[in-house]
Design a protein around this motif. Structure first.
Motif, short mmCIF file in Angstrom:
data_model
loop_
_atom_site.label_atom_id
_atom_site.label_comp_id
_atom_site.label_asym_id
_atom_site.label_seq_id
_atom_site.Cartn_x
_atom_site.Cartn_y
_atom_site.Cartn_z
N PHE A 1 36.97 20.78 -13.93
CA PHE A 1 37.29 20.76 -15.35
C PHE A 1 37.96 19.47 -15.84
CE2 PHE A 1 37.29 25.31 -14.16
CZ PHE A 1 36.20 25.69 -14.93
N CYS A 2 38.09 18.45 -15.01
CA CYS A 2 38.79 17.23 -15.43
C CYS A 2 37.87 16.30 -16.24
CB CYS A 2 39.35 16.49 -14.23
SG CYS A 2 38.11 15.76 -13.16
N ASP A 3 38.49 15.37 -16.95
CA ASP A 3 37.76 14.35 -17.71
C ASP A 3 37.10 13.36 -16.76
OD1 ASP A 3 38.58 15.50 -20.07
OD2 ASP A 3 40.32 14.19 -20.27
N THR A 4 36.08 12.67 -17.24
CA THR A 4 35.44 11.64 -16.43
C THR A 4 36.33 10.40 -16.37
OG1 THR A 4 34.28 10.74 -18.33
CG2 THR A 4 33.13 12.43 -17.05
N GLY A 5 36.07 9.57 -15.38
CA GLY A 5 36.84 8.34 -15.22
C GLY A 5 37.25 8.17 -13.77
N ASP A 6 37.91 7.05 -13.50
CA ASP A 6 38.36 6.75 -12.14
C ASP A 6 39.74 6.11 -12.20
OD1 ASP A 6 38.80 5.56 -9.57
OD2 ASP A 6 36.67 5.81 -9.18
N ARG A 7 40.71 6.75 -11.60
CA ARG A 7 42.08 6.22 -11.54
C ARG A 7 42.52 6.02 -10.10
NH1 ARG A 7 45.66 8.53 -16.44
NH2 ARG A 7 44.07 8.40 -18.02
N THR A 8 41.58 5.73 -9.24
CA THR A 8 41.88 5.53 -7.83
C THR A 8 42.91 4.43 -7.63
OG1 THR A 8 39.63 6.20 -7.28
CG2 THR A 8 40.87 5.06 -5.56
N ILE A 9 42.72 3.31 -8.29
CA ILE A 9 43.60 2.16 -8.09
C ILE A 9 45.00 2.45 -8.62
CG2 ILE A 9 43.96 -0.27 -8.68
CD1 ILE A 9 40.81 -0.45 -8.75
N PHE B 1 66.52 10.95 6.91
CA PHE B 1 65.95 9.64 6.61
C PHE B 1 65.00 9.16 7.69
CE2 PHE B 1 69.45 8.65 9.35
CZ PHE B 1 69.05 7.53 10.04
N ARG B 2 65.02 9.76 8.86
CA ARG B 2 64.18 9.33 9.96
C ARG B 2 62.78 9.94 9.91
NH1 ARG B 2 66.00 6.34 13.03
NH2 ARG B 2 67.09 6.17 14.94
N LYS B 3 62.59 10.96 9.11
CA LYS B 3 61.26 11.56 9.01
C LYS B 3 60.29 10.53 8.44
CE LYS B 3 62.59 16.33 8.17
NZ LYS B 3 62.50 17.43 7.19
N ARG B 4 59.12 10.53 8.98
CA ARG B 4 58.09 9.65 8.46
C ARG B 4 57.47 10.30 7.23
NH1 ARG B 4 53.06 6.67 11.48
NH2 ARG B 4 52.73 5.20 9.80
N THR B 5 57.43 9.56 6.15
CA THR B 5 56.89 10.07 4.90
C THR B 5 55.41 9.79 4.82
OG1 THR B 5 59.02 9.66 3.83
CG2 THR B 5 57.13 9.97 2.40
N LEU B 6 54.61 10.83 4.60
CA LEU B 6 53.16 10.71 4.51
C LEU B 6 52.71 11.23 3.15
CD1 LEU B 6 52.35 12.51 7.90
CD2 LEU B 6 52.84 10.09 7.57
N LEU B 7 51.86 10.47 2.49
CA LEU B 7 51.28 10.95 1.23
C LEU B 7 49.77 10.81 1.35
CD1 LEU B 7 52.58 10.40 -2.33
CD2 LEU B 7 50.16 10.45 -1.86
N PHE B 8 49.09 11.92 1.17
CA PHE B 8 47.64 11.94 1.20
C PHE B 8 47.15 12.03 -0.23
CE2 PHE B 8 49.15 13.43 5.24
CZ PHE B 8 48.38 12.70 6.12
N LEU B 9 46.40 11.04 -0.64
CA LEU B 9 45.89 10.94 -2.00
C LEU B 9 44.41 11.31 -1.97
CD1 LEU B 9 46.78 9.96 -4.80
CD2 LEU B 9 46.07 7.68 -4.14
N VAL B 10 44.08 12.45 -2.58
CA VAL B 10 42.71 12.96 -2.50
C VAL B 10 42.00 12.83 -3.84
CG1 VAL B 10 43.20 14.53 -0.59
CG2 VAL B 10 43.48 15.33 -2.92
N ASP B 11 40.73 12.55 -3.77
CA ASP B 11 39.90 12.39 -4.96
C ASP B 11 39.45 13.77 -5.44
OD1 ASP B 11 38.01 11.74 -6.89
OD2 ASP B 11 37.17 10.09 -5.73
N VAL B 12 39.89 14.14 -6.63
CA VAL B 12 39.46 15.40 -7.23
C VAL B 12 38.82 15.11 -8.60
CG1 VAL B 12 40.99 16.97 -5.99
CG2 VAL B 12 41.84 15.81 -8.03
N SER B 13 38.09 14.01 -8.65
CA SER B 13 37.44 13.61 -9.90
C SER B 13 36.19 14.44 -10.16
CB SER B 13 37.07 12.12 -9.84
OG SER B 13 36.13 11.90 -8.80
N GLY B 14 35.68 14.33 -11.34
CA GLY B 14 34.49 15.06 -11.72
C GLY B 14 33.28 14.71 -10.87
#
Length: 186
Positions: free
Chosen positions: A116-124, A28-41
């Motif tokens: 090969f992904c669809d267009t659009g933006d789901r960043t938020i 439980f002491r480990k710091r949790t890191l999540l890197f969210l990368v943009d792989v949009s068209g």
């Protein structure tokens, strides 16, 4: 000692909880890191103009190589977002790539998705989901404890899809247990 105080350079103040030796119940002491990368068209489409996909891949490789060997302190995941998904898993929590070949496969999957992904933006939406998922991975009950971290990398092509950047700012501040930051690539 003979020449003076042996611990003359001893650090003063409260000890950093992440600097002590890990024990079996320290998961439980480990710091949790999540890197969210943009792989949009748009990352793939504008690669030839400004090299944004290459920069995203370089940043992702930098993260993976920087965290190699630090599994005792950090648990991280790398997740992508595009017009078609707000959560494409590239690296799952607790399963970091073990060698250069596995890291290369992560990068290849990122390129393939953006191609090969669809267009659009789901960043938020992706940012809100990432913060929710990370905050659910463990409770930070003490200000001295390190918070969880979400880093969202995006070309933030908001105007094309009628999105307001203030919505992203609100999403980044959704949780007190998570430090969330945005990095603009483009």
């Amino acid at each position: 000692g003979a020449a003076g105080e042996r611990l003359v350079f001893k650090k003063r103040g409260k000890p950093d909880p992440m600097d002590r030796k890990p024990t079996d119940d320290d998961e439980f002491r480990k710091r949790t890191l999540l890197f969210l990368v943009d792989v949009s068209g748009s990352m793939y489409r504008f690669q030839m103009m400004d090299g944004r996909l290459a920069r995203m891949l370089e940043a992702t490789m930098l993260v993976m190589e920087a965290l190699e060997g630090l599994e005792g302190k950090y648990e991280y995941a790398i997740r992508g977002h595009s017009g078609e998904s707000d959560g494409v898993e590239f690296v799952e929590f607790g399963a970091p790539p073990l060698n250069r070949g596995e890291r290369l496969k992560v990068l290849q999957r990122m390129v393939a998705h953006s191609q090969f992904c669809d267009t659009g933006d789901r960043t938020i939406e992706a940012t809100r989901r990432a913060i929710s998922d990370v905050s659910g991975r463990g409770f930070v009950d003490d200000e001295e404890e390190r918070k969880h971290l979400v880093v969202a990398l995006s070309d933030a092509n908001f105007s094309r899809y009628g999105l307001d950047p203030r919505w992203w700012a609100e999403a980044l501040s959704d949780s007190d247990a998570v430090d969330a930051h945005a990095v603009m690539v483009g």
